[in-house]
Design a protein around this motif. Structure first.
Motif, PDB file in Angstrom:
ATOM      1  N   GLY A 243       8.685   1.697   2.488  1.00 46.06           N
ATOM      2  CA  GLY A 243       9.401   0.348   3.082  1.00 46.06           C
ATOM      3  C   GLY A 243       7.609  -0.074   2.582  1.00 46.06           C
ATOM      4  N   TRP A 244       6.854   0.095   3.676  1.00 52.05           N
ATOM      5  CA  TRP A 244       5.803  -0.751   3.235  1.00 52.05           C
ATOM      6  C   TRP A 244       4.885  -1.088   1.624  1.00 52.05           C
ATOM      7  CZ3 TRP A 244       3.066  -3.797   6.177  1.00 52.05           C
ATOM      8  CH2 TRP A 244       4.086  -3.291   7.654  1.00 52.05           C
ATOM      9  N   LEU A 245       5.328   0.008   1.254  1.00 55.29           N
ATOM     10  CA  LEU A 245       5.210  -0.051  -0.824  1.00 55.29           C
ATOM     11  C   LEU A 245       5.762  -1.317  -0.883  1.00 55.29           C
ATOM     12  CD1 LEU A 245       3.969   1.313  -2.848  1.00 55.29           C
ATOM     13  CD2 LEU A 245       5.929   2.749  -3.434  1.00 55.29           C
ATOM     14  N   GLY A 246       6.744  -1.874  -0.166  1.00 55.21           N
ATOM     15  CA  GLY A 246       7.970  -3.082  -0.864  1.00 55.21           C
ATOM     16  C   GLY A 246       6.079  -3.930  -0.559  1.00 55.21           C
ATOM     17  N   LEU A 279      -0.191  -4.822 -20.196  1.00 55.86           N
ATOM     18  CA  LEU A 279      -0.342  -4.256 -18.933  1.00 55.86           C
ATOM     19  C   LEU A 279       0.482  -3.547 -18.194  1.00 55.86           C
ATOM     20  CD1 LEU A 279      -1.039  -7.800 -16.892  1.00 55.86           C
ATOM     21  CD2 LEU A 279      -2.793  -5.906 -17.128  1.00 55.86           C
ATOM     22  N   VAL A 280       1.955  -3.669 -18.235  1.00 57.36           N
ATOM     23  CA  VAL A 280       2.469  -2.614 -18.733  1.00 57.36           C
ATOM     24  C   VAL A 280       2.727  -2.070 -18.518  1.00 57.36           C
ATOM     25  CG1 VAL A 280       5.356  -2.134 -18.634  1.00 57.36           C
ATOM     26  CG2 VAL A 280       4.852  -4.923 -18.462  1.00 57.36           C
ATOM     27  N   LEU A 281       1.750  -1.480 -20.444  1.00 59.19           N
ATOM     28  CA  LEU A 281       1.446  -0.262 -21.235  1.00 59.19           C
ATOM     29  C   LEU A 281       0.884   0.431 -20.625  1.00 59.19           C
ATOM     30  CD1 LEU A 281       2.302   1.637 -23.249  1.00 59.19           C
ATOM     31  CD2 LEU A 281       1.007  -0.123 -24.774  1.00 59.19           C
ATOM     32  N   LEU A 282      -0.555  -0.249 -20.040  1.00 58.02           N
ATOM     33  CA  LEU A 282      -1.688   0.596 -19.030  1.00 58.02           C
ATOM     34  C   LEU A 282      -1.523   0.813 -17.745  1.00 58.02           C
ATOM     35  CD1 LEU A 282      -4.826   0.051 -18.832  1.00 58.02           C
ATOM     36  CD2 LEU A 282      -4.873  -1.608 -17.858  1.00 58.02           C
ATOM     37  N   GLY A 283      -0.878   0.293 -16.753  1.00 52.12           N
ATOM     38  CA  GLY A 283      -0.316   0.679 -16.272  1.00 52.12           C
ATOM     39  C   GLY A 283       1.175   2.609 -15.828  1.00 52.12           C
ATOM     40  N   SER A 284       1.682   2.102 -16.838  1.00 54.16           N
ATOM     41  CA  SER A 284       2.643   3.486 -17.476  1.00 54.16           C
ATOM     42  C   SER A 284       1.438   4.767 -17.936  1.00 54.16           C
ATOM     43  CB  SER A 284       3.169   3.251 -18.082  1.00 54.16           C
ATOM     44  OG  SER A 284       4.430   2.186 -18.047  1.00 54.16           O
ATOM     45  N   ALA A 285       0.443   4.008 -18.427  1.00 53.43           N
ATOM     46  CA  ALA A 285      -0.638   4.736 -19.129  1.00 53.43           C
ATOM     47  C   ALA A 285      -1.148   5.632 -18.070  1.00 53.43           C
ATOM     48  CB  ALA A 285      -1.313   4.323 -19.863  1.00 53.43           C
ATOM     49  N   VAL A 286      -2.027   4.916 -16.872  1.00 51.77           N
ATOM     50  CA  VAL A 286      -2.454   5.000 -15.910  1.00 51.77           C
ATOM     51  C   VAL A 286      -1.844   6.312 -15.119  1.00 51.77           C
ATOM     52  CG1 VAL A 286      -4.024   4.511 -14.053  1.00 51.77           C
ATOM     53  CG2 VAL A 286      -4.022   4.360 -16.383  1.00 51.77           C
ATOM     54  N   MET A 287      -0.162   6.291 -14.860  1.00 51.45           N
ATOM     55  CA  MET A 287       0.801   6.671 -13.871  1.00 51.45           C
ATOM     56  C   MET A 287       0.166   8.141 -15.045  1.00 51.45           C
ATOM     57  SD  MET A 287       3.541   4.152 -13.247  1.00 51.45           S
ATOM     58  CE  MET A 287       5.013   5.372 -13.167  1.00 51.45           C
ATOM     59  N   LEU A 297      -2.590  12.494  -5.727  1.00 53.14           N
ATOM     60  CA  LEU A 297      -3.319  11.683  -5.434  1.00 53.14           C
ATOM     61  C   LEU A 297      -1.873  10.528  -5.077  1.00 53.14           C
ATOM     62  CD1 LEU A 297      -6.668  11.621  -6.695  1.00 53.14           C
ATOM     63  CD2 LEU A 297      -6.180  11.613  -4.002  1.00 53.14           C
ATOM     64  N   ALA A 298      -1.280  10.492  -3.845  1.00 52.98           N
ATOM     65  CA  ALA A 298      -0.714   9.174  -4.281  1.00 52.98           C
ATOM     66  C   ALA A 298      -1.150   7.588  -4.994  1.00 52.98           C
ATOM     67  CB  ALA A 298       0.129   8.528  -3.450  1.00 52.98           C
ATOM     68  N   VAL A 299      -1.578   7.536  -4.132  1.00 53.92           N
ATOM     69  CA  VAL A 299      -2.484   6.271  -5.262  1.00 53.92           C
ATOM     70  C   VAL A 299      -2.394   6.163  -6.505  1.00 53.92           C
ATOM     71  CG1 VAL A 299      -4.581   6.973  -5.427  1.00 53.92           C
ATOM     72  CG2 VAL A 299      -4.753   4.352  -4.761  1.00 53.92           C
ATOM     73  N   LEU A 300      -2.297   7.252  -7.236  1.00 57.28           N
ATOM     74  CA  LEU A 300      -2.243   7.665  -8.748  1.00 57.28           C
ATOM     75  C   LEU A 300      -1.485   6.961  -9.284  1.00 57.28           C
ATOM     76  CD1 LEU A 300      -5.396   9.301  -9.649  1.00 57.28           C
ATOM     77  CD2 LEU A 300      -5.252   7.167 -10.035  1.00 57.28           C
ATOM     78  N   LEU A 301      -0.452   6.920  -9.106  1.00 54.97           N
ATOM     79  CA  LEU A 301       1.060   6.478  -8.352  1.00 54.97           C
ATOM     80  C   LEU A 301       1.947   5.709  -8.350  1.00 54.97           C
ATOM     81  CD1 LEU A 301       4.086   7.657  -9.835  1.00 54.97           C
ATOM     82  CD2 LEU A 301       4.390   8.527  -7.568  1.00 54.97           C
ATOM     83  N   TRP A 302       1.624   5.183  -7.430  1.00 54.08           N
ATOM     84  CA  TRP A 302       1.292   3.255  -7.177  1.00 54.08           C
ATOM     85  C   TRP A 302       0.973   2.464  -7.213  1.00 54.08           C
ATOM     86  CZ3 TRP A 302      -1.181   0.266  -3.977  1.00 54.08           C
ATOM     87  CH2 TRP A 302      -1.924   1.357  -2.939  1.00 54.08           C
ATOM     88  N   LEU A 303      -0.529   2.675  -7.052  1.00 54.64           N
ATOM     89  CA  LEU A 303      -1.147   1.557  -7.968  1.00 54.64           C
ATOM     90  C   LEU A 303      -0.851   1.007  -9.208  1.00 54.64           C
ATOM     91  CD1 LEU A 303      -3.066   0.350  -6.665  1.00 54.64           C
ATOM     92  CD2 LEU A 303      -5.302   1.286  -7.145  1.00 54.64           C
TER      93      LEU A 303
END
Length: 395
Positions: A243-246, A279-287, A297-303
């Protein structure tokens, strides 16, 4: 002043429709235990809700054109509220999913009428700004709604989440009874509704912009479908932690919507939309890279997802305004058709994502990259469409 009031009501209605997507997500394991059912079957509730939103959207648009915005919005709110109040009484997963479908029917009407109200009040760059306010509402529902849902579940149980949605629907209906909406704008065509929708759908400036918005929206839907199991399963997050991820998600979407609201008239819609899709493409590629090379590392999924959300919040209201402006027939039909297109795409993407539900993040990340790549292709098509329109207008 009337435009401000209408915008506030539209945002409130949009919030209620969108919070039905996110508020129950932290409670998926608890709902699965209560029914009882496998978590992946309960996860289908998101796709079912989106199907429910999509299916009657064209009908809602036609009704809004025929009977007016207010009566149709009240009817949609009543349907949404009744389904929400009934969901906690579901005794198996089949009944639960059926009621979610009906809840989605109401949410579809609410969503269409909210966008049409904004469209009635603004146009051009101002329409993009007005839709960015709806974008801010979307993120509040997406992020803070998720957080609030986790708090309500911990305090009162998952059933209280849906009772809260029913109460919200009733309160908004009471407010609407006291409000006078802007004068009804009739579509400038005598064609039957199905012919109007077909004419709009075949028009490239509308189609490419609508597809772009739907593909970016699909990234968010895919994440919301898969993330509960990944983060609460593989990474052992609690419902409260999920929930905090919100909050960071909300911050990212709010930042993008504010950027559109402040800079779109100065920067230009196509330029800002391109930045958003990048930015959508960049974030998805880093995921994807994180899921392959650093899966612990969960941070590399949600960030990186927050980066993608930032981009989507920039591109979505602009793509919606371009689609509406590019429609060959005015009225509520273009907004209804774009909403139908987005929700149908979201339902299909949510269905695909539900088949990929696993505790590993790589299938989700790969799907997000594919969706973002498709959105980038649509950006190029939108630019070509706008160039063609400028050449035609200069002749």
């Amino acid at each position: 002043m009337k435009s401000t009031t209408t915008l506030a009501l539209a945002c409130s209605a949009a919030f209620l429709a969108q919070v039905g997507i996110s508020s129950y997500l932290p409670a998926v394991p608890a709902i699965a235990l209560a029914l009882p059912a496998a978590e992946d079957r309960v996860a289908l509730a998101l796709a079912v809700y989106l199907v429910g939103m999509a299916l009657p959207m064209l009908l809602w648009g036609s009704l809004g054109e025929r009977f007016g915005r207010k009566p149709v919005l009240l009817a949609a709110l009543a349907l949404y509220g009744l389904a929400s109040a009934t969901i906690p009484s579901a005794f198996n997963v089949e009944v639960f999913l059926t009621l979610r479908l009906i809840q989605g029917f109401g949410a579809g009407g609410i969503s269409v009428m909210a966008r049409v109200l904004v469209r009635d009040s603004f146009s051009g760059a101002l329409l993009a700004k007005g839709l960015s306010w709806l974008g801010m509402t979307f993120v509040i529902a997406l992020g803070i709604g998720q957080f609030a849902g986790s708090r309500v579940q911990l305090a009162f149980g998952w059933e209280a989440i849906f009772y809260g949605l029913a109460i919200g629907s009733a309160l908004l209906m009471m407010v609407l009874q006291r409000v006078t909406f802007p004068k009804l704008l009739k579509a400038d065509s005598s064609l039957p509704p199905w012919r109007i929708y077909a004419t709009i759908a075949r028009h490239p400036p509308f189609l490419h912009a609508a597809l772009l918005g739907g593909l970016g929206y699909g990234v968010i839907i895919a994440f919301n479908t898969c993330a509960p199991l990944i983060l609460q399963g593989h990474f052992q997050w609690s419902a409260a932690q999920y929930g905090w991820l919100g909050w960071p998600i909300s911050g990212a979407y709010l930042a993008g919507a504010l950027m559109v609201n402040r800079f779109v008239a100065r920067t230009g819609r196509l330029t800002m939309m391109s930045w958003g899709v990048a930015l959508v493409l960049l974030g998805s590629a880093v995921m994807l890279l994180g899921s392959v090379f650093a899966s612990g590392l969960a941070v590399l999924l949600w960030l990186p997802y927050c980066v993608a959300v930032l981009g989507q919040s920039m591109s979505y209201p602009i793509s919606l305004s371009l689609a509406n402006d590019g429609a060959p027939i005015s009225g509520s039909y273009a907004m209804a058709l774009s909403g139908f297109t987005h929700q149908l795409m979201a339902a299909m993407i949510g269905g695909v994502a539900s088949l990929l539900v696993t505790q590993q993040a790589s299938p989700l990340a790969l799907l997000c990259v594919a969706l973002a790549g498709g959105a980038w292709i649509c950006v190029a098509r939108c630019k070509a469409d706008q160039n063609a329109l400028r050449k035609i207008s200069s002749i």
